[in-house]
Design a protein around this motif. Structure first.
Motif, PDB file in Angstrom:
ATOM      1  N   PHE A 244     -15.241   2.908  -6.304  1.00  0.00           N
ATOM      2  CA  PHE A 244     -14.463   1.853  -5.653  1.00  0.00           C
ATOM      3  C   PHE A 244     -12.992   2.209  -5.816  1.00  0.00           C
ATOM      4  N   ASN A 245     -12.112   1.468  -5.127  1.00  0.00           N
ATOM      5  CA  ASN A 245     -10.685   1.715  -5.282  1.00  0.00           C
ATOM      6  C   ASN A 245      -9.974   0.429  -5.714  1.00  0.00           C
ATOM      7  N   PHE A 246      -8.677   0.516  -5.905  1.00  0.00           N
ATOM      8  CA  PHE A 246      -7.911  -0.625  -6.402  1.00  0.00           C
ATOM      9  C   PHE A 246      -7.976  -1.816  -5.445  1.00  0.00           C
ATOM     10  N   ASN A 247      -7.891  -1.557  -4.161  1.00  0.00           N
ATOM     11  CA  ASN A 247      -7.947  -2.649  -3.182  1.00  0.00           C
ATOM     12  C   ASN A 247      -9.274  -3.398  -3.259  1.00  0.00           C
ATOM     13  N   GLU A 248     -10.353  -2.674  -3.558  1.00  0.00           N
ATOM     14  CA  GLU A 248     -11.653  -3.330  -3.706  1.00  0.00           C
ATOM     15  C   GLU A 248     -11.700  -4.184  -4.976  1.00  0.00           C
ATOM     16  N   VAL A 249     -10.988  -3.751  -6.006  1.00  0.00           N
ATOM     17  CA  VAL A 249     -10.882  -4.561  -7.217  1.00  0.00           C
ATOM     18  C   VAL A 249     -10.185  -5.885  -6.895  1.00  0.00           C
TER      19      VAL A 249
ATOM     20  N   MET B   5      13.821  -2.490  -6.504  1.00  0.00           N
ATOM     21  CA  MET B   5      12.795  -2.786  -7.511  1.00  0.00           C
ATOM     22  C   MET B   5      11.466  -2.151  -7.082  1.00  0.00           C
ATOM     23  N   HIS B   6      10.789  -1.547  -8.052  1.00  0.00           N
ATOM     24  CA  HIS B   6       9.506  -0.911  -7.769  1.00  0.00           C
ATOM     25  C   HIS B   6       8.438  -1.957  -7.440  1.00  0.00           C
ATOM     26  N   THR B   7       7.440  -1.534  -6.684  1.00  0.00           N
ATOM     27  CA  THR B   7       6.350  -2.425  -6.273  1.00  0.00           C
ATOM     28  C   THR B   7       5.014  -1.885  -6.784  1.00  0.00           C
ATOM     29  N   LEU B   8       3.966  -2.656  -6.516  1.00  0.00           N
ATOM     30  CA  LEU B   8       2.628  -2.230  -6.916  1.00  0.00           C
ATOM     31  C   LEU B   8       2.247  -0.910  -6.251  1.00  0.00           C
ATOM     32  N   ASN B   9       2.656  -0.727  -5.027  1.00  0.00           N
ATOM     33  CA  ASN B   9       2.367   0.536  -4.332  1.00  0.00           C
ATOM     34  C   ASN B   9       2.999   1.731  -5.041  1.00  0.00           C
ATOM     35  N   ASP B  10       4.187   1.519  -5.608  1.00  0.00           N
ATOM     36  CA  ASP B  10       4.826   2.586  -6.379  1.00  0.00           C
ATOM     37  C   ASP B  10       3.974   2.951  -7.592  1.00  0.00           C
ATOM     38  N   LEU B  11       3.447   1.926  -8.265  1.00  0.00           N
ATOM     39  CA  LEU B  11       2.614   2.170  -9.445  1.00  0.00           C
ATOM     40  C   LEU B  11       1.347   2.931  -9.064  1.00  0.00           C
ATOM     41  N   LEU B  12       0.730   2.562  -7.945  1.00  0.00           N
ATOM     42  CA  LEU B  12      -0.473   3.262  -7.488  1.00  0.00           C
ATOM     43  C   LEU B  12      -0.154   4.720  -7.154  1.00  0.00           C
ATOM     44  N   THR B  13       1.014   4.961  -6.578  1.00  0.00           N
ATOM     45  CA  THR B  13       1.424   6.328  -6.250  1.00  0.00           C
ATOM     46  C   THR B  13       1.664   7.138  -7.513  1.00  0.00           C
ATOM     47  N   ILE B  14       2.310   6.529  -8.494  1.00  0.00           N
ATOM     48  CA  ILE B  14       2.548   7.208  -9.776  1.00  0.00           C
ATOM     49  C   ILE B  14       1.232   7.592 -10.422  1.00  0.00           C
ATOM     50  N   MET B  15       0.276   6.658 -10.393  1.00  0.00           N
ATOM     51  CA  MET B  15      -1.028   6.930 -11.009  1.00  0.00           C
ATOM     52  C   MET B  15      -1.731   8.086 -10.309  1.00  0.00           C
ATOM     53  N   THR B  16      -1.665   8.117  -8.998  1.00  0.00           N
ATOM     54  CA  THR B  16      -2.276   9.208  -8.234  1.00  0.00           C
ATOM     55  C   THR B  16      -1.636  10.542  -8.594  1.00  0.00           C
ATOM     56  N   ARG B  17      -0.308  10.542  -8.730  1.00  0.00           N
ATOM     57  CA  ARG B  17       0.407  11.780  -9.085  1.00  0.00           C
ATOM     58  C   ARG B  17       0.023  12.245 -10.489  1.00  0.00           C
ATOM     59  N   LEU B  18      -0.102  11.303 -11.407  1.00  0.00           N
ATOM     60  CA  LEU B  18      -0.460  11.661 -12.785  1.00  0.00           C
ATOM     61  C   LEU B  18      -1.840  12.313 -12.860  1.00  0.00           C
ATOM     62  N   ARG B  19      -2.737  11.905 -11.952  1.00  0.00           N
ATOM     63  CA  ARG B  19      -4.115  12.413 -11.976  1.00  0.00           C
ATOM     64  C   ARG B  19      -4.332  13.571 -10.989  1.00  0.00           C
ATOM     65  N   ASP B  20      -3.284  14.015 -10.326  1.00  0.00           N
ATOM     66  CA  ASP B  20      -3.428  15.098  -9.351  1.00  0.00           C
ATOM     67  C   ASP B  20      -3.975  16.350 -10.034  1.00  0.00           C
ATOM     68  N   PRO B  21      -5.073  16.927  -9.521  1.00  0.00           N
ATOM     69  CA  PRO B  21      -5.713  18.079 -10.178  1.00  0.00           C
ATOM     70  C   PRO B  21      -4.800  19.290 -10.345  1.00  0.00           C
ATOM     71  N   GLN B  22      -3.845  19.472  -9.439  1.00  0.00           N
ATOM     72  CA  GLN B  22      -2.970  20.645  -9.509  1.00  0.00           C
ATOM     73  C   GLN B  22      -1.646  20.346 -10.219  1.00  0.00           C
ATOM     74  N   THR B  23      -1.004  19.246  -9.862  1.00  0.00           N
ATOM     75  CA  THR B  23       0.357  18.999 -10.349  1.00  0.00           C
ATOM     76  C   THR B  23       0.465  17.808 -11.311  1.00  0.00           C
TER      77      THR B  23
ATOM     78  N   VAL C 213      -5.502  -1.252 -15.661  1.00  0.00           N
ATOM     79  CA  VAL C 213      -6.345  -1.611 -14.515  1.00  0.00           C
ATOM     80  C   VAL C 213      -6.213  -0.549 -13.429  1.00  0.00           C
ATOM     81  N   VAL C 214      -4.982  -0.150 -13.150  1.00  0.00           N
ATOM     82  CA  VAL C 214      -4.733   0.875 -12.129  1.00  0.00           C
ATOM     83  C   VAL C 214      -5.378   2.200 -12.535  1.00  0.00           C
TER      84      VAL C 214
END
Length: 268
Positions: A79-84, A1-19, A66-67
């Motif tokens: 700020f970042n998600f952990n600060e939220v 089962m996916h976790t919150l960390n997986d969601l944060l990683t997906i979000m980072t990948r979606l916003r990656d300037p190159q890929t 939110v992410v």
């Protein structure tokens, strides 16, 4: 089962300037905000329908919002998600001394009063570079402009009532609603600016009436919308059974069908 960390990683990948995703990379706080509001309402809709499967999915969509905002904030060094997460944990700990602090258990009405008092202290202590010191600590400061108008009206009225600016009884509110309705009727129909202002006053008074009657006006209007949709669909169905197309029906035929359906609902 996916976790919150997986969601944060997906979000980072979606916003990656190159890929990343071309659409996601172009988004900003402002462009995403309407989706955030929409997802919040879809959560409420799933709750009202008691659709737990849909609620699970809609809560996921809202969490993604939110992410998303936290990712944009991190990219801009705000700020970042952990600060939220840290900020909301600190706030909940601070606002619940009867649970997490030394304070003893209190009645619900006292808990609400303490909650509002703590929020007021937070507003007073909040740094505001854009507002004067007097305005920054004003009674109505901090009520979000982007809230739905009905909800914002309720919050404005509740905040004013906390300092004694309120009707002593609901009778005065009923009278005010009648007064505002009369002012709308007295306004010239061609004066759209004046009509808008008077209708705004009437709606504001109706929200105040809802507050005094302890009814959520947003929820009341949503249920009113649902009722209208249900009855209108029944009118269409009734007329169709009579071989009458809605667009060809007379006002009398539509009103007759409406009244029949309304009476049938009340009889149940």
């Amino acid at each position: 089962m996916h976790t919150l960390n997986d969601l944060l990683t997906i979000m980072t990948r979606l916003r990656d300037p190159q890929t990343g995703c071309p659409w996601d990379k172009q988004q900003s706080f402002n462009t995403i905000a309407p989706y955030t509001i929409e997802e919040a309402y879809e959560v409420v809709d799933a709750i009202e329908r008691f659709d737990m499967s849909d609620l699970r999915d809609e809560l996921g969509d809202l969490l993604f919002q939110v992410v998303y905002h936290a990712q944009i904030a991190q990219e801009q060094d705000h700020f970042n998600f952990n600060e939220v997460v840290h900020a909301i944990c600190e706030k909940m700990l601070r606002r619940h001394p009867h649970v997490f602090g030394a304070a003893q258990e209190r009645p619900i009405n006292e808990i609400k009063q303490n909650w509002e008092a703590e929020k007021a202290r937070e507003r007073a202590n909040k740094n505001s570079a854009e507002l004067s010191a007097e305005l920054a600590t004003g009674t109505l400061t901090g009520i979000a402009l982007a809230l739905p108008a009905l909800k914002r009206a309720m919050k404005l009225q509740k905040r004013a009532a906390q300092v004694g600016f309120d009707w002593p009884s609901v009778d005065g509110v009923f009278a005010k609603c009648v007064e505002e309705l009369q002012e709308v009727r007295a306004t010239h129909l061609d004066d759209k600016v004046a009509l808008q202002e008077e209708l705004g006053d009437l709606l504001f008074s109706c929200v105040n009436l809802a507050r005094h009657l302890e009814v959520d006006p947003e929820e009341a209007l949503r249920k009113g919308n649902h009722k209208f949709e249900r009855r209108f669909a029944a009118v269409e169905e009734y007329l169709h059974a009579q071989n009458i197309e809605l667009r060809n029906a007379s006002v009398e035929q539509m009103n007759h069908a409406w009244d029949m359906i309304k009476q049938a609902e009340k009889a149940i």
